[in-house]
Each structure stands twice: as structure tokens, then as C-alpha cells.
Design a protein around this motif. Structure first.
Motif, PDB file in Angstrom:
ATOM      1  N   HIS A 200     -78.150  -6.963  12.180  1.00  0.00           N
ATOM      2  CA  HIS A 200     -79.307  -6.063  12.167  1.00  0.00           C
ATOM      3  C   HIS A 200     -80.602  -6.868  12.215  1.00  0.00           C
ATOM      4  O   HIS A 200     -80.717  -7.920  11.585  1.00  0.00           O
ATOM      5  CB  HIS A 200     -79.286  -5.186  10.912  1.00  0.00           C
ATOM      6  CG  HIS A 200     -80.446  -4.240  10.829  1.00  0.00           C
ATOM      7  ND1 HIS A 200     -80.517  -3.104  11.571  1.00  0.00           N
ATOM      8  CD2 HIS A 200     -81.602  -4.286  10.093  1.00  0.00           C
ATOM      9  CE1 HIS A 200     -81.648  -2.466  11.312  1.00  0.00           C
ATOM     10  NE2 HIS A 200     -82.322  -3.168  10.415  1.00  0.00           N
ATOM     11  N   ASN A 201     -81.573  -6.389  12.952  1.00  0.00           N
ATOM     12  CA  ASN A 201     -82.851  -7.083  13.089  1.00  0.00           C
ATOM     13  C   ASN A 201     -83.774  -6.721  11.921  1.00  0.00           C
ATOM     14  O   ASN A 201     -84.564  -5.785  12.002  1.00  0.00           O
ATOM     15  CB  ASN A 201     -83.509  -6.719  14.426  1.00  0.00           C
ATOM     16  CG  ASN A 201     -84.829  -7.452  14.622  1.00  0.00           C
ATOM     17  OD1 ASN A 201     -85.016  -8.549  14.093  1.00  0.00           O
ATOM     18  ND2 ASN A 201     -85.729  -6.854  15.371  1.00  0.00           N
ATOM     19  N   TRP A 202     -83.651  -7.463  10.814  1.00  0.00           N
ATOM     20  CA  TRP A 202     -84.514  -7.220   9.662  1.00  0.00           C
ATOM     21  C   TRP A 202     -85.905  -7.793   9.959  1.00  0.00           C
ATOM     22  O   TRP A 202     -86.046  -8.974  10.260  1.00  0.00           O
ATOM     23  CB  TRP A 202     -83.942  -7.900   8.411  1.00  0.00           C
ATOM     24  CG  TRP A 202     -82.563  -7.436   8.063  1.00  0.00           C
ATOM     25  CD1 TRP A 202     -81.392  -8.088   8.312  1.00  0.00           C
ATOM     26  CD2 TRP A 202     -82.221  -6.213   7.417  1.00  0.00           C
ATOM     27  NE1 TRP A 202     -80.325  -7.361   7.858  1.00  0.00           N
ATOM     28  CE2 TRP A 202     -80.804  -6.189   7.299  1.00  0.00           C
ATOM     29  CE3 TRP A 202     -82.955  -5.134   6.933  1.00  0.00           C
ATOM     30  CZ2 TRP A 202     -80.120  -5.140   6.718  1.00  0.00           C
ATOM     31  CZ3 TRP A 202     -82.275  -4.085   6.345  1.00  0.00           C
ATOM     32  CH2 TRP A 202     -80.877  -4.082   6.236  1.00  0.00           C
ATOM     33  N   LYS A 203     -86.904  -6.951   9.859  1.00  0.00           N
ATOM     34  CA  LYS A 203     -88.260  -7.373  10.200  1.00  0.00           C
ATOM     35  C   LYS A 203     -88.902  -8.130   9.046  1.00  0.00           C
ATOM     36  O   LYS A 203     -88.660  -7.828   7.886  1.00  0.00           O
ATOM     37  CB  LYS A 203     -89.114  -6.163  10.570  1.00  0.00           C
ATOM     38  CG  LYS A 203     -88.626  -5.438  11.825  1.00  0.00           C
ATOM     39  CD  LYS A 203     -89.499  -4.240  12.134  1.00  0.00           C
ATOM     40  CE  LYS A 203     -88.995  -3.522  13.392  1.00  0.00           C
ATOM     41  NZ  LYS A 203     -89.832  -2.339  13.726  1.00  0.00           N
ATOM     42  N   GLY A 204     -89.737  -9.090   9.373  1.00  0.00           N
ATOM     43  CA  GLY A 204     -90.444  -9.850   8.336  1.00  0.00           C
ATOM     44  C   GLY A 204     -90.609 -11.305   8.747  1.00  0.00           C
ATOM     45  O   GLY A 204     -89.998 -11.779   9.720  1.00  0.00           O
ATOM     46  N   ASP A 205     -91.433 -12.004   8.007  1.00  0.00           N
ATOM     47  CA  ASP A 205     -91.744 -13.402   8.304  1.00  0.00           C
ATOM     48  C   ASP A 205     -90.897 -14.322   7.436  1.00  0.00           C
ATOM     49  O   ASP A 205     -91.179 -14.515   6.253  1.00  0.00           O
ATOM     50  CB  ASP A 205     -93.241 -13.656   8.049  1.00  0.00           C
ATOM     51  CG  ASP A 205     -93.678 -15.036   8.494  1.00  0.00           C
ATOM     52  OD1 ASP A 205     -92.803 -15.808   8.935  1.00  0.00           O
ATOM     53  OD2 ASP A 205     -94.875 -15.353   8.384  1.00  0.00           O
TER      54      ASP A 205
END
Length: 332
Positions: A200-205
């Protein structure tokens, strides 16, 4: 017991250092530590550190990076303690007059901390530089570095971002310069992602937290691309090189303008380094030990040990870390 030892307790013919000498030595050490921070805090020196530790500046001329360092770096003035780093909001990196002493440890402060504007002109990072005379033996240095970057993140709330605007959190770098280690080294510790189930493409830096551990051995390396920063920092912080030798390396090899402030800091640091060696000589002779003026700290340690002084007493008398005393004994 520590009170008795500090104020002249006689045991087995050995007299511990008197209070005047202890005060002078502590003052000299404090001045030396402060001068090291002041020297590292010059923007051109910080620019050399950034070029070698922050990917965005890699390959740039340090002289061109200076312009991206915002304002004047805060040196030994910003508390690390929770609730004290950003008490006021008038300026960047604040809470300068707030103290929140911890029991048995006192006020903890960042050695050097400053904002850096990225080349895009929009984003910023916060950089902290810490100088250690040796790798600590009472705790693991990485654990302390993790604490520091965590504080650098959490203290941004109310200053760099408000409410739930977590996307406004700035990246932080905590750079630790450790002297007198076994070999020249540098490590970058940061977050990584391991997909255990799915992708899953977990968003964040994921690059928000950055720790750089830089080890300086006693020998000064040759100037190569790999060891360029080690040579510069090693020369700046060396207790063996003379003023002219340091200025030659800084000015001629690294083309750093030798402004009056840098010359003054280098000269004063060399004088303080000599003062620490002289203090070791005084402490040895004050305890009835025959020491030649040219003998170094290691010789003083060994003579004290041979006279029956415990490792703990030597550590107290010479203001040394117990691990450093043990290393001298093992290596000699």
C-alpha cells in the motif's frame, strides 16, 4: 564520599586535587568545550558539514551554501528539555531564556542548532550539530541522538506547524562529531520502509528524521574526497596541532577565508588545549608524582595508577571519562 574526595581527602598517601585546582580545571574544560562549539558554529564550517551530510547540497561549493544558512546559528542556548525548546514564538528556534533543569543532569542544551533554506527557496530543514570529545561510556550515543531528533520534531508544534498540519513538519538533521574514536567513520541513520504484507502506498515523508554519526580518529587523514570533512574537522578540533598548522590547513587546503574571528577562535582553542595539558601536569605533581613537563595525559594516568590510585579517583582528579582512563591503561 564525593564531597570528601573533592575537598582534599588523604588516603594511602595520595592527596586528591584541591578545590582551587578543580575549579580552574573545570573552568578550562568549559571554556575549551565552548570554544569548540564557537569554532564549529562559523557558517563556512557549517556549510562544509552540510555539503558532506545533506544530499541536496552534495557537490556544491561550501562558499555557495553559506547563503542558505538562515540567521545566526544558536550555540549552546536552546534547551533540549520538553516544554523549553519553543516557549516563545517571536523567532525561529526559540525559548532561549527558558530553563528547566532535570535532577542530576541540569539543563541540557543543543550545542548548535539552525535553520537551512533549501535550494528551491521554499522548504527548510533544521540542523543540529553536537561535538563530543569521545564516544560516551555511560549511555549509547545513538539513543541520545534519537532523543534529540525527536525533540527537534515535537518542538515544531506551535512554531513551524499548528493544530493538525503535520505536512508542515520540517526535516531535521542531528549531526554528532565524536573525537578520539578508533577509526574515521560516518554513518547516516534514518527511517526505512519494509512492506510485510502488500505494498500500500502510505503517504508521508520518510526522510523527516536524520542522524549522522561522524567519528574522528586521533590521526589526521590525508585530504581525499572521502575524508575531506574528517581532515577539516580533525584539524579544527585537534589538541596536537599548533595554531599555524591549523590555519594552514583551513586557509590553504580548504580556501576558507581566515577572518579575524576564526583566527581568534583557533588561537584561543589551542591555548586552552595547552592549559588542559598543563593542568594534568600540575595535578600529577600536586599528588607527589614525578612528571616531566613534556609528558602527556596518558603518562600522568599511568603514573597515578602505578601509585595505587583507583580508576575512579583518576577519573575524578583529571576530569576524564572512566572509559578513557581504562582505554589508556589497556592500550599502554
Amino acid at each position: 564520599k564525593s564531597y570528601i574526595k573533592s575537598y582534599g581527602y588523604r588516603k594511602e598517601g595520595i592527596v586528591d586535587t584541591d578545590i582551587k585546582m578543580s575549579v580552574k580545571a573545570t573552568d578550562t574544560k568549559a571554556q575549551y568545550d565552548n570554544k569548540a562549539k564557537q569554532l564549529l558554529g562559523h557558517k563556512i564550517i557549517l556549510a562544509h558539514i552540510l555539503v558532506n551530510t545533506v544530499a541536496e547540497f552534495k557537490g556544491m561549493n561550501p562558499a555557495d551554501v553559506v547563503q542558505y544558512i538562515e540567521g545566526e546559528p544558536h550555540i549552546g542556548s536552546v534547551p533540549v528539555d520538553a516544554g523549553a525548546t519553543n516557549i516563545e514564538t517571536q523567532e525561529k528556534v526559540i525559548g532561549l531564556n527558558t530553563e528547566n533543569s532535570e535532577i542530576n543532569e541540569g539543563m541540557i542544551r543543543f550545542d548548535i542548532i539552525f535553520y537551512v533554506r533549501m535550494k528551491d527557496g521554499l522548504s527548510q530543514i533544521i540542523v543540529n550539530v553536537e561535538a563530543q570529545k569521545a564516544e560516551p561510556s555511560s549511555y549509547d550515543i545513538l539513543n541520545r541522538a534519537i532523543f534529540y531528533v525527536s525533540r527537534m520534531i515535537s518542538s515544531q508544534k506551535g512554531r513551524d506547524f499548528v493544530k493538525s498540519n503535520y505536512n508542515d513538519i520540517k526535516r531535521v538533521y542531528s549531526i554528532w562529531i565524536c573525537m578520539n574514536v578508533d577509526e574515521h567513520s560516518m554513518s547516516h541513520i534514518h527511517l526505512t520502509r519494509d512492506d510485510i504484507i502488500g505494498s500500500h502506498n502510505w503517504k508521508g515523508d520518510i526522510d523527516l528524521l536524520n542522524i549522522v554519526l561522524l567519528g574522528l580518529a586521533e590521526d589526521l587523514p590525508e585530504k581525499t574526497e572521502e575524508y575531506e570533512l574528517h581532515r577539516l574537522l580533525g584539524a579544527l578540533l585537534s589538541s596536537k596541532l599548533k595554531v599555524d598548522e591549523k590555519l594552514d590547513i583551513i586557509g590553504n587546503e580548504f580556501q576558507i577565508p581566515l577572518e579575524s574571528d576564526i583566527r581568534k577562535d583557533v588561537s584561543e582553542m589551542c591555548n586552552l588545549s595547552q592549559g588542559i595539558e598543563d593542568r594534568a601536569f600540575e595535578r600529577g605533581t600536586a599528588n607527589g608524582i614525578s612528571i616531566g613537563k613534556k609528558e602527556g595525559l596518558a603518562e600522568v594516568v599511568l603514573k597515578l595508577i602505578k601509585k595505587g590510585v583507583s580508576i575512579e579517583q583518576v577519573s575524578d582528579m583529571l576530569d576524564m571519562d572512566i572509559k578513557d582512563v581504562q582505554d589508556i591503561i589497556e592500550n599502554k
